[in-house]
Write a protein that holds these residues in place. Structure first.
Motif, PDB file in Angstrom:
ATOM      1  N   PHE A  53      -5.885  15.935 -32.159  1.00 29.34           N
ATOM      2  CA  PHE A  53      -6.944  16.882 -32.510  1.00 29.34           C
ATOM      3  C   PHE A  53      -7.644  17.428 -31.273  1.00 29.34           C
ATOM      4  N   TYR A  54      -8.044  16.552 -30.374  1.00 29.97           N
ATOM      5  CA  TYR A  54      -8.759  17.008 -29.185  1.00 29.97           C
ATOM      6  C   TYR A  54      -7.875  17.856 -28.271  1.00 29.97           C
ATOM      7  N   SER A  55      -6.582  17.566 -28.223  1.00 31.95           N
ATOM      8  CA  SER A  55      -5.667  18.378 -27.408  1.00 31.95           C
ATOM      9  C   SER A  55      -5.600  19.812 -27.930  1.00 31.95           C
ATOM     10  N   TYR A  56      -5.474  19.955 -29.254  1.00 35.90           N
ATOM     11  CA  TYR A  56      -5.476  21.288 -29.847  1.00 35.90           C
ATOM     12  C   TYR A  56      -6.812  21.993 -29.610  1.00 35.90           C
ATOM     13  N   LEU A  57      -7.900  21.248 -29.709  1.00 39.69           N
ATOM     14  CA  LEU A  57      -9.223  21.843 -29.527  1.00 39.69           C
ATOM     15  C   LEU A  57      -9.402  22.358 -28.100  1.00 39.69           C
ATOM     16  N   THR A  60      -7.300  25.512 -27.594  1.00 39.77           N
ATOM     17  CA  THR A  60      -7.889  26.641 -28.326  1.00 39.77           C
ATOM     18  C   THR A  60      -9.073  27.230 -27.574  1.00 39.77           C
ATOM     19  N   ASN A 235      -2.743  27.692 -32.003  1.00 36.00           N
ATOM     20  CA  ASN A 235      -3.597  26.551 -31.668  1.00 36.00           C
ATOM     21  C   ASN A 235      -4.823  26.486 -32.567  1.00 36.00           C
ATOM     22  N   THR A 239      -5.599  23.392 -34.966  1.00 38.81           N
ATOM     23  CA  THR A 239      -6.870  22.667 -34.896  1.00 38.81           C
ATOM     24  C   THR A 239      -7.488  22.517 -36.277  1.00 38.81           C
ATOM     25  N   SER A 242      -5.337  19.999 -38.254  1.00 39.38           N
ATOM     26  CA  SER A 242      -5.421  18.617 -37.778  1.00 39.38           C
ATOM     27  C   SER A 242      -6.796  17.992 -38.026  1.00 39.38           C
ATOM     28  N   ALA A 243      -7.855  18.812 -38.108  1.00 44.51           N
ATOM     29  CA  ALA A 243      -9.206  18.262 -38.243  1.00 44.51           C
ATOM     30  C   ALA A 243      -9.358  17.364 -39.471  1.00 44.51           C
ATOM     31  N   GLY A 271      -4.299  19.273 -22.845  1.00 44.84           N
ATOM     32  CA  GLY A 271      -4.773  20.591 -23.231  1.00 44.84           C
ATOM     33  C   GLY A 271      -4.638  21.622 -22.128  1.00 44.84           C
TER      34      GLY A 271
END
Length: 372
Positions: A53-57, A60, A235, A239, A242-243, A271
């Motif tokens: 999740f944090y990688s996608y965030l 983004t 992305n 995000t 995945s959240a 990221g």
């Protein structure tokens, strides 16, 4: 006059050969480095749901300003819903593949991930044939090479997954003062052989889904050839997908609190250097040197993963990984040779189906004539 000409040739060699080679090698190092950091972070308690999740965030947030600055050259098509649905579907597949890849590395090692990643050309070629994006002419040497390379690649991957073999490079020993991360690794890997097989199957599933994504992304780019915006929307959707899934799967709220340690480093690194830097560098390399050149650097990840795994994780190298990687790499290069053979045949025949490769062929011929 002669000195100026030699200086021009030297600069041309630097910009066309040395810089692209260094950039592609750096990308492979970045990807393997991300896998190694993730593995080390999981050994210290990082949940792969938090990591995903944090990688996608992070990616983004990095792509958001770029999509406004550099993504206005082309307007969206009149019918926006089919385009966004396809991007959403790619994001869903990307999220599933990311979860499968992280869990596969957690069960096995970054070395296995790098080895199995060479299945991507074989999977992509098979899917392209099924969806009639690739012509199959059995009498063509290029087609025969691609079919043979696909079979060899799958055989090599099966050897890596199913045959562990004796240790070729023993795991590094650690002093009692060292962090007890490696002992956690052995606890997670019991029984080790079954975990290795499960990890290999998860990684194979990841790269199969990535191949499906390539097919869908090709259709998307045909309708809307705006790379930065497409990657941003991908992305963003990933995000949003995945959240809820990651928060539901990882209900321990303390796991979501990041501290300035290796877990935060792994997330930020993934990221920035994988989703951001690697994507842009690959796009630049495709425009400069063509797809075949960029693909040739994929097997380098195996050697890089072996070195980083042995140095930073104390991972052992087994005979099955060596044999399987050699077989898989041979099959990979066979597929690449077959693809290059078909593209060069089309270029010589004056076919317009491969404008990128044709541009490189004509440009290279021009350079040879001017050098003479």
């Amino acid at each position: 006059m002669r000195g100026a000409r030699e200086e021009t040739l030297a600069w041309r060699y630097l910009s066309r050969d040395v810089v692209p080679f260094a950039a592609m090698f750096t990308v492979e190092c970045a990807i393997v480095g991300s896998n190694t950091l993730f593995k080390a972070a999981t050994l210290r308690g990082l949940s792969f749901y938090v990591f995903v999740f944090y990688s996608y965030l992070v990616s983004t947030l990095l792509l958001l300003p770029l999509s406004f600055l550099f993504g206005r050259s082309k307007r969206l098509p009149p019918s926006k819903y089919p385009l966004f649905f396809k991007i959403f579907l790619v994001a869903l597949l990307g999220f599933i593949s990311h979860i499968a890849g992280c869990k596969g590395i957690e069960y096995s090692s970054p070395t296995l991930s790098s080895a199995v990643s060479n299945l991507t050309p074989a999977f992509t070629f098979t899917l392209a044939v099924i969806f009639r994006m690739e012509q199959v002419r059995l009498r063509s040497s290029g087609t025969q090479a691609k079919i043979l390379g696909t079979i060899i690649s799958i055989s090599g991957a099966l050897v890596i997954v199913l045959y562990k073999g004796p240790k070729v490079l023993a795991a590094a020993s650690f002093t009692p003062s060292s962090p007890p991360t490696i002992s956690l690794h052995h606890k997670q890997m019991t029984p080790f052989v079954s975990s290795w097989i499960v990890g290999g199957l998860l990684l194979a599933s990841q790269y199969f889904l990535i191949s499906v994504m390539y097919i869908l992304q090709t259709r998307i780019m045909e309708a809307y050839p705006e790379e930065i915006r497409v990657v941003f929307f991908y992305n963003l959707f990933a995000t949003l997908i995945s959240a809820p899934v990651c928060f539901f799967a990882e209900s321990n709220l303390t796991s979501w609190v990041l501290k300035p340690d290796i877990s935060l480093a792994a997330i930020v690194y993934s990221g920035v250097f994988v989703s951001f830097f690697s994507a842009l560098t690959h796009t630049w390399g495709l425009h400069l040197k063509g797809p075949v050149y960029v693909s040739l650097f994929r097997p380098l990840s195996i050697a890089i993963a072996v070195a980083t795994g042995a140095i930073f994780l104390g991972a052992a190298l087994h005979l099955g990984s060596v044999i399987g990687s050699v077989i898989l790499s041979f099959g990979f290069y066979t597929v690449i040779w077959g693809k290059a053979r078909d593209n060069s045949t089309k270029a010589v025949a004056g076919c317009e189906h491969s404008p990128l490769l044709l541009t490189h062929v004509v440009e290279d011929k021009h350079l040879l004539v001017s050098d003479d």
